[in-house]
Scaffold this active site. Structure first.
Site, short mmCIF file in Angstrom:
data_model
loop_
_atom_site.label_atom_id
_atom_site.label_comp_id
_atom_site.label_asym_id
_atom_site.label_seq_id
_atom_site.Cartn_x
_atom_site.Cartn_y
_atom_site.Cartn_z
N ASN A 164 1.11 -1.09 0.04
CA ASN A 164 -0.18 -0.15 0.34
C ASN A 164 1.00 1.01 -0.05
O ASN A 164 1.46 1.68 0.63
CB ASN A 164 -0.91 0.45 1.02
N HIS A 169 5.64 -0.46 -2.90
CA HIS A 169 5.48 0.19 -3.92
C HIS A 169 5.51 1.49 -3.87
O HIS A 169 5.15 2.29 -4.41
CB HIS A 169 3.95 -0.31 -3.98
N CYS A 209 3.44 24.24 -8.60
CA CYS A 209 4.27 23.82 -7.08
C CYS A 209 5.18 23.20 -6.80
O CYS A 209 5.45 22.31 -6.15
CB CYS A 209 3.20 24.05 -6.21
N THR A 235 -4.47 -9.18 0.58
CA THR A 235 -3.90 -9.10 -1.09
C THR A 235 -4.47 -10.04 -2.01
O THR A 235 -4.47 -11.07 -1.35
CB THR A 235 -2.42 -9.06 -0.91
N ASN A 271 -8.50 -12.98 4.49
CA ASN A 271 -8.43 -11.84 3.14
C ASN A 271 -10.24 -12.12 3.07
O ASN A 271 -10.27 -12.93 3.59
CB ASN A 271 -8.21 -12.57 1.42
N GLU A 299 -11.74 -13.14 0.42
CA GLU A 299 -11.85 -14.46 -0.26
C GLU A 299 -10.70 -15.01 -0.65
O GLU A 299 -9.43 -14.13 -0.51
CB GLU A 299 -13.12 -13.25 -1.55
N ALA A 339 -11.18 -7.61 7.94
CA ALA A 339 -9.60 -7.58 8.20
C ALA A 339 -9.36 -7.47 9.84
O ALA A 339 -8.98 -7.70 10.45
CB ALA A 339 -8.28 -6.89 7.02
#
Ligand code: OAD
Length: 265
Positions: free
Chosen positions: A92, A109, A162, A206, A231, A233, A249
């Site tokens: 995330n 990531h 900016c 995930t 999870n 599923e 979760a």
């Protein structure tokens, strides 16, 4: 599980869903509204930097409207109380793990709240908009507020807007410090070292659709770790997990952390 065992936890968008952040692959997910190749590749940024900036500026702004949920808080508690080695690897780009208090954390990531200057290669914290079309917190004198309507080109704006590097002061050279498709995720050496020595590998929220993260379960399992998935599923790699818990979760993670810290897991 020995109370000093090594734990590696991989998290994905599902852990932040109940905080109000969209996941990627749900019917109403981020990749339903956008094509990956339009907003999450270096080629997209070269082709249409404004579109890419708008996508990440909106997601960065959204962080100010959400809070960590019970799952983030439970992992922060585990991080604080677990006496063995522990590493939270998150896919995330939000900042909810650290806002919950987690410290042993890697963002493989990248992070929405970091910028990367393509001129000097500097990486730094970034808050607020990055797009040269956006209204700067301290507007540059003489620059109209609704810049886009003025019909100015991206190149004109990047010298005035900016988007300015805090390290080298170059204008318009800062990109989101996010790992796009086709780029190398961060901290892979440290992550692989942790996976090699893990006694327990837990994957939370995930879909298991994106490598290399999707392959961590196999690496950890191959090296002898017990593996568990939490999870909503079954993920794409659900067969690789020794134990699977399906549900929200915010309910399952605190329950699992409690089991682990009380020696019941
Ligand atoms: P996905 O959107 O692919 O998957 C999210 C998973 O979380 C799904 O399997 C959902 O069932 C699950 N989920 C949703 N709500 C949940 C809840 N409340 N509790 C538990 N689980 C829940 O997101 P990721 O797997 O994180 O990469 O996606 C991986 C990568 O793909 C992202 O980091 C991003 C994306 O492209 C880059 O941008 C490089």
């Amino acid at each position: 599980m020995s109370p000093t065992g090594n734990i590696v936890i991989l998290t994905g968008a599902g852990i932040s869903a109940e905080s109000g952040l969209q996941t990627f692959r749900a019917a109403d997910g981020l990749w339903e509204g956008h094509r990956v190749e339009d907003v999450a590749t270096p080629e997209a940024f070269a082709r249409d930097p404004e579109l890419v900036h708008q996508f990440y500026d909106a997601r960065r702004a959204r962080l100010g409207e959400v809070e960590p949920n019970a799952a983030h808080l439970a992992l922060a508690r585990l991080d604080a109380e677990w006496r063995g080695k522990l590493l939270i690897v998150t896919q995330n780009v939000d900042d909810l793990h650290e806002r919950a208090g987690a410290e042993r954390l890697l963002h493989m990531h990248g992070e929405l709240k970091r910028g990367w200057c393509l001129a000097c290669d500097g990486r730094f914290e970034w808050d607020g908009a990055m797009s040269p079309y956006s209204v700067c917190p301290e507007p540059v004198e003489g620059l109209p507020l609704s810049k886009r309507e003025e019909g100015q080109s991206f190149d004109t704006l990047r010298t005035n807007g900016c988007n300015r590097c805090p390290s080298c002061d170059a204008a318009g050279t800062v990109r989101p410090d996010i790992v796009w498709f086709g780029e190398m995720p961060y901290d892979m050496e440290a992550i692989e070292a942790a996976l090699f020595h893990a006694d327990l590998f837990v994957s939370i929220g995930t879909s298991g659709a994106v490598y290399p993260a999707a392959g961590f379960v196999q690496t950890a399992k191959h090296r002898g770790a017990r593996t568990m998935e939490i999870n909503l599923e079954p993920s794409q790699g659900s067969n690789f997990f020794d134990e699977r818990r399906y549900g929200r979760a915010s309910e399952l993670v605190p329950a699992w952390v409690e089991e682990l810290l009380s020696g019941r897991a």
